[in-house]
Design a protein around this motif. Structure first.
Motif, PDB file in Angstrom:
ATOM      1  N   THR A  49      63.199  35.948   8.415  1.00  0.00           N
ATOM      2  CA  THR A  49      64.522  35.098   9.979  1.00  0.00           C
ATOM      3  C   THR A  49      64.968  36.281  10.334  1.00  0.00           C
ATOM      4  O   THR A  49      65.547  38.015   9.512  1.00  0.00           O
ATOM      5  N   ASN A  50      65.485  36.261  11.651  1.00  0.00           N
ATOM      6  CA  ASN A  50      66.431  36.936  12.254  1.00  0.00           C
ATOM      7  C   ASN A  50      67.935  36.282  12.488  1.00  0.00           C
ATOM      8  O   ASN A  50      68.467  36.840  13.201  1.00  0.00           O
ATOM      9  N   GLU A  51      67.509  35.008  12.180  1.00  0.00           N
ATOM     10  CA  GLU A  51      68.514  33.643  12.147  1.00  0.00           C
ATOM     11  C   GLU A  51      70.261  34.540  11.586  1.00  0.00           C
ATOM     12  O   GLU A  51      69.690  34.228  10.589  1.00  0.00           O
ATOM     13  N   ILE A  52      71.522  34.330  12.016  1.00  0.00           N
ATOM     14  CA  ILE A  52      72.486  34.323  10.952  1.00  0.00           C
ATOM     15  C   ILE A  52      73.235  33.212  10.715  1.00  0.00           C
ATOM     16  O   ILE A  52      73.393  32.937  11.968  1.00  0.00           O
ATOM     17  N   LYS A  53      73.385  33.396   9.839  1.00  0.00           N
ATOM     18  CA  LYS A  53      73.536  32.113   9.329  1.00  0.00           C
ATOM     19  C   LYS A  53      74.691  32.184   8.345  1.00  0.00           C
ATOM     20  O   LYS A  53      74.757  32.415   7.608  1.00  0.00           O
ATOM     21  N   ASN A  54      75.477  30.766   8.241  1.00  0.00           N
ATOM     22  CA  ASN A  54      76.747  30.518   7.181  1.00  0.00           C
ATOM     23  C   ASN A  54      75.918  30.333   6.347  1.00  0.00           C
ATOM     24  O   ASN A  54      76.421  28.818   5.691  1.00  0.00           O
ATOM     25  N   PHE A  55      75.268  30.832   4.660  1.00  0.00           N
ATOM     26  CA  PHE A  55      74.398  30.076   4.308  1.00  0.00           C
ATOM     27  C   PHE A  55      75.308  29.586   2.758  1.00  0.00           C
ATOM     28  O   PHE A  55      74.666  28.746   2.557  1.00  0.00           O
ATOM     29  N   TYR A  56      76.373  30.288   2.669  1.00  0.00           N
ATOM     30  CA  TYR A  56      76.808  29.800   2.240  1.00  0.00           C
ATOM     31  C   TYR A  56      78.488  29.940   2.100  1.00  0.00           C
ATOM     32  O   TYR A  56      78.568  30.803   2.991  1.00  0.00           O
TER      33      TYR A  56
END
Length: 311
Positions: A49-56
């Motif tokens: 993935t290259n999607e920047i996310k607020n995982f935690y």
């Protein structure tokens, strides 16, 4: 009693040949990366993935570090790292800011550097103390061959991003180049690396080789002559010549101590035996036998020794 396994986001300290005892902080889920490097000791990327996310929630991560600090255990550096690419974590700026408030020791960030092409990302990490970006390739073709990036990643953009970041960064930049036999270890390749490095403001260059089991079986260690040429031509530091403090765990039980380490950092049987002997364990082979029959542990034979890591 302090039990390391209770933590979700932090691990270690583990020995770093570059930084001493490193307390790791992983802000992304396992396997999330925008590269699938042929030499990766964790195997092929499972969630490309290259999607920047607020995982935690960054507050949860910081609270774990606070809890760890209350126990007073020693470490030399806090390292933002992960079983993937930490720059995919969208809240990394807040995480760095909050960590800076509670620790006095350096904060390092290990990254493949792909997302440094993004100005917003560069701004988010400007307050770290040490950046450790990988530079295994010197053009798009080599990037595809070694790092196997997410399809939209452009080599020239990433390198330009690192160059721009380096010119306005107050901390240190330690670049790591992984050399692979017959791929990027020849003299012509080293000279191409040298030309790229001339445009970047950095403090150290580490020359590394794939000593741990790689994702692809065909990956091999370069010959000594080529490694030495790279070290001399790039004014680099050979990772293989750096001393390590040895593995470390706060776990009381020796088997649990080994498991706490190999969750994030593979160990071979010699490292395990040495670690157990340091802990005054008189029967290290019994621990190895238990690891061998544990179905949750991957055993890999590589270059004459057996390596262990959690599935």
């Amino acid at each position: 009693m302090f039990v390391l396994n209770k933590y979700k986001y932090i691990f270690g300290p583990v020995p770093s040949r570059r930084m001493g005892l490193s307390l790791g902080v992983s802000p992304i889920p396992k396997g999330h990366c925008n590269y699938s490097c042929v030499y990766c000791q964790l195997g092929r990327t499972t969630s490309m993935t290259n999607e920047i996310k607020n995982f935690y929630d960054s507050k949860e991560i910081v609270n774990e570090v606070k809890d760890y600090l209350r126990n007073g255990f020693n470490f030399d550096v806090l390292t933002l790292v992960g079983e993937g690419e930490p720059l995919l974590y969208s809240n990394i700026d807040d995480l760095i800011s909050e960590l800076k408030k509670i620790i006095k020791k350096p904060i390092a960030l290990i990254t493949n550097g792909a997302l440094l092409s993004d100005k917003n990302i560069r701004e988010k990490i400007k307050d770290i103390d040490i950046l450790l970006p990988s530079l295994d390739s010197y053009n798009q073709e080599m990037l595809r061959k070694i790092n196997r990036p997410y399809r939209k990643i452009i080599f020239e953009d990433s390198v330009l991003g690192l160059e721009k970041f380096s010119k306005n960064f107050d901390g240190q930049i330690w670049i790591e180049i992984m050399l692979i036999k017959n791929i990027n270890d020849d003299k012509n390749s080293i000279l191409k690396f040298k030309k790229i490095l001339e445009k970047i403001k950095y403090d150290k260059v580490y020359i590394n080789v794939p000593v741990r089991p790689p994702a692809e079986e065909w990956v091999q260690i370069p010959g000594e002559e080529n490694i030495n040429f790279a070290v001399n031509e790039l004014d680099g530091i050979s990772m293989e010549n750096l001393a390590s403090e040895g593995f470390y765990s706060e776990e009381i039980d020796d088997l649990e101590a080994i498991i706490s380490i190999i969750k994030r950092h593979p160990m071979n049987q010699f490292e395990i035996k040495s670690f157990l002997i340091e802990r005054k364990n008189e029967k290290p082979q019994e621990i190895l036998d238990k690891l061998d029959i544990d179905e949750k542990i991957i055993k890999i034979d590589y270059k004459g020794y057996k390596n262990y890591r959690i599935k």
